[in-house]
Design an enzyme around this catalytic site. Structure first.
Site, PDB file in Angstrom:
ATOM      1  CD  GLU A 188      -2.996  -1.238   2.174  1.00 38.67           C
ATOM      2  OE1 GLU A 188      -2.766  -0.682   3.247  1.00 38.67           O
ATOM      3  OE2 GLU A 188      -4.062  -1.818   1.922  1.00 38.67           O
ATOM      4  CD  GLU A 382      -3.604  -6.298   2.509  1.00 38.01           C
ATOM      5  OE1 GLU A 382      -4.490  -5.698   3.160  1.00 38.01           O
ATOM      6  OE2 GLU A 382      -2.396  -6.044   2.585  1.00 38.01           O
TER       7      GLU A 382
END
Ligand code: BG6
Length: 484
Positions: A188, A382
């Site tokens: 991220e 994810e």
């Protein structure tokens, strides 16, 4: 068209949330080891919740046990990995995403040579995965940089950290390259703006007059350069290996069709994707640079940086997807929490126990948008739902809400594939209960596998299969054909 043959079904973990053993085997403390249990964090003031001061870091380092610091104990994957991998294999996993704790390999980040005990640990894990036919997908950096680099250099704001990271990446490629085909650089990468300490070891008070946001953009540039160098080294050293970038896909819709709402939403989405833009296209988007300039942020670049970005682009695009939100210019629009963000509430969506808006169709829209933009294979690395589970008297856990969440998302993935999106695989977050990243809670459970441990660290750590375990096993066995 359904899921392609060889589709990589599996799950995703991060070292700092699963391994525990925070001071075992020569491991140095990482930024995750000073993160405190914060179940009551004011999600509407996320900054106050995640920003770290030097005082707080020093206080945490004086506490040598794990009380109040759940990531120090994780779920003790360090000592349970064989059992956990066996359970993943029983579910039929084709892939497991895991990360390497940087401070297990370079305890302070500054050592000239890697820590052999750390290398040996991961080598054993990877060998076991190969034995079980589980393909490793390895994240180099998932919220776990050595704490020393944060306190000494203010993390990634300092250019020298690029060199330390490249040394770490190289040590991983040297030792693990023969087991690993798929790599991710920074988890991220966009999260640096939302939680600078967790992502990049930035302590705001060390940023001086320029302020923490300026520090974040400088640090981001250093991460992008480091990612470019690492990709280039990987491609030269292991030509068959692939490097991916990893983005938090923060799907944002306009709250209304008022053009002002559409414009503010467009900006938000462009800001979200620009991190991947740099890693795919090898250059900063002009409009983003212009925006930074307008806000007075000047990114300091060294000669050769732009070439590094150009030469070190990624092979595939991975992302996390949990929720969507809306945006509006109306200052009174009701805001709602999500994955470390606040967005405007969407009246058409329901929310999880933690207030994250559940939006399977948003996953399809994201897949189509990202594929159309990048024309690179995509990997969902994810996706999942944090929920409160109840253990029945006989030890079983019935979690129809989790099954429903996944089923609805898988159906949308199937539709996107049918529309022509190239999707390499899917790793759920997280296949086994672990410590949550934002609030450091064990009780926010994501797994198909239940772990007997509470928020205070009480419990036997016994692993058991939830109903969703058998459901996901069936989905994988049928390559997505049987989702009932
Ligand atoms: C992602 C992170 O943003 O969200 C994971 O990469 C994290 O590390 C996941 O665990 C879910 O967030 P949380 O706070 O519920 O654990």
């Amino acid at each position: 068209m359904s899921f392609p043959e060889g589709f990589l079904w599996g799950g995703a973990l991060a070292a700092n949330q699963a391994e525990g053993a925070w001071n075992v085997g020569g491991k140095g403390p990482s930024v995750a080891d000073v993160a405190t249990y914060k179940p009551d964090a004011d999600v509407k003031d996320y900054k106050a919740h995640v920003f770290m001061s030097m005082d707080a870091i020093q206080k945490a380092m004086k506490d040598t046990d794990d009380i109040g610091y759940p990531k120090r104990r994780g779920i003790d994957f360090y000592h349970h990995y064989k059992e956990d991998l066996a359970l993943f294999a029983e579910m039929g996993f084709k892939v497991l995403r895991l990360s390497i704790a940087w401070s297990r390999i370079f305890p302070t980040g500054e050592e000239a040579e890697p820590n052999e005990e750390g290398l040996a640990f991961y080598e054993e894990v990877l060998k076991e995965m190969r034995r079980l036919n589980i393909e490793p997908l390895v994240t180099l950096s998932h919220y776990e940089m050595p704490l020393h680099l944060a306190t000494k250099y203010n993390g990634w704001t300092d250019r020298r950290v690029v060199e330390y990271f490249v040394r770490f990446a190289k040590a991983c490629f040297d030792r693990f390259g023969k087991y690993v085909k798929y790599w991710l650089n920074f988890n991220e990468v966009d999260s640096i703006i939302r939680h600078p300490f967790t992502t990049a070891g930035i302590v705001p008070e060390l940023c001086g007059e320029k302020g923490d946001l300026a520090c974040c953009y400088q640090a981001l540039h250093h991460q992008l350069v480091a990612a470019g160098i690492a990709a280039k080294i990987l491609h030269e050293q292991w030509p068959k290996a692939q490097m991916g970038c990893m983005l938090t896909k923060l799907m944002t819709y306009p709250r209304t069709c008022a053009p002002e709402d559409v414009a503010v939403t467009q900006k938000k989405n462009l800001e979200n994707m620009f991190y991947a833009d740099v890693q795919v296209f090898g250059e900063y988007p002009r409009m983003i640079l212009r925006d930074l300039e307008k806000h007075g942020f000047e990114i300091k670049m060294e000669t050769g940086d732009l070439e590094i970005l150009k030469e070190g682009t990624v092979d595939f695009v991975s992302f996390s997807y949990y929720m969507s939100m809306t945006e509006s210019v109306d200052p009174n629009a009701e805001r709602t929490p999500g994955n470390t963000v606040l967005g405007v509430k969407n009246p058409y969506l329901e929310s999880s126990d933690w207030g994250w808006q559940v939006d399977p169709v948003g996953l399809r829209i994201s897949l189509i948008e990202l594929y159309d933009r990048y024309r690179k294979p995509l990997f969902i690395v994810e996706n999942g739902i944090g929920a409160k589970d109840t253990v029945e008297a006989d030890g079983s856990v019935h979690d129809p809400y989790r099954i429903e969440y996944f089923r609805r998302h898988f159906k949308e993935m199937e539709r996107a594939i049918d529309d022509g999106v190239e999707l390499m695989g899917y790793t759920s977050w997280a296949p086994i209960d672990l410590i949550s990243a934002s609030t450091n809670q064990m009780s926010k459970r994501y797994g198909f596998i239940y772990v007997d441990q509470d928020d205070m660290g009480n419990g036997t750590l016994k692993r058991s299969r939830k109903d969703s375990f058998y459901w996901y096993q069936k989905v994988i066995r049928s390559n997505g054909a049987d989702m009932d």
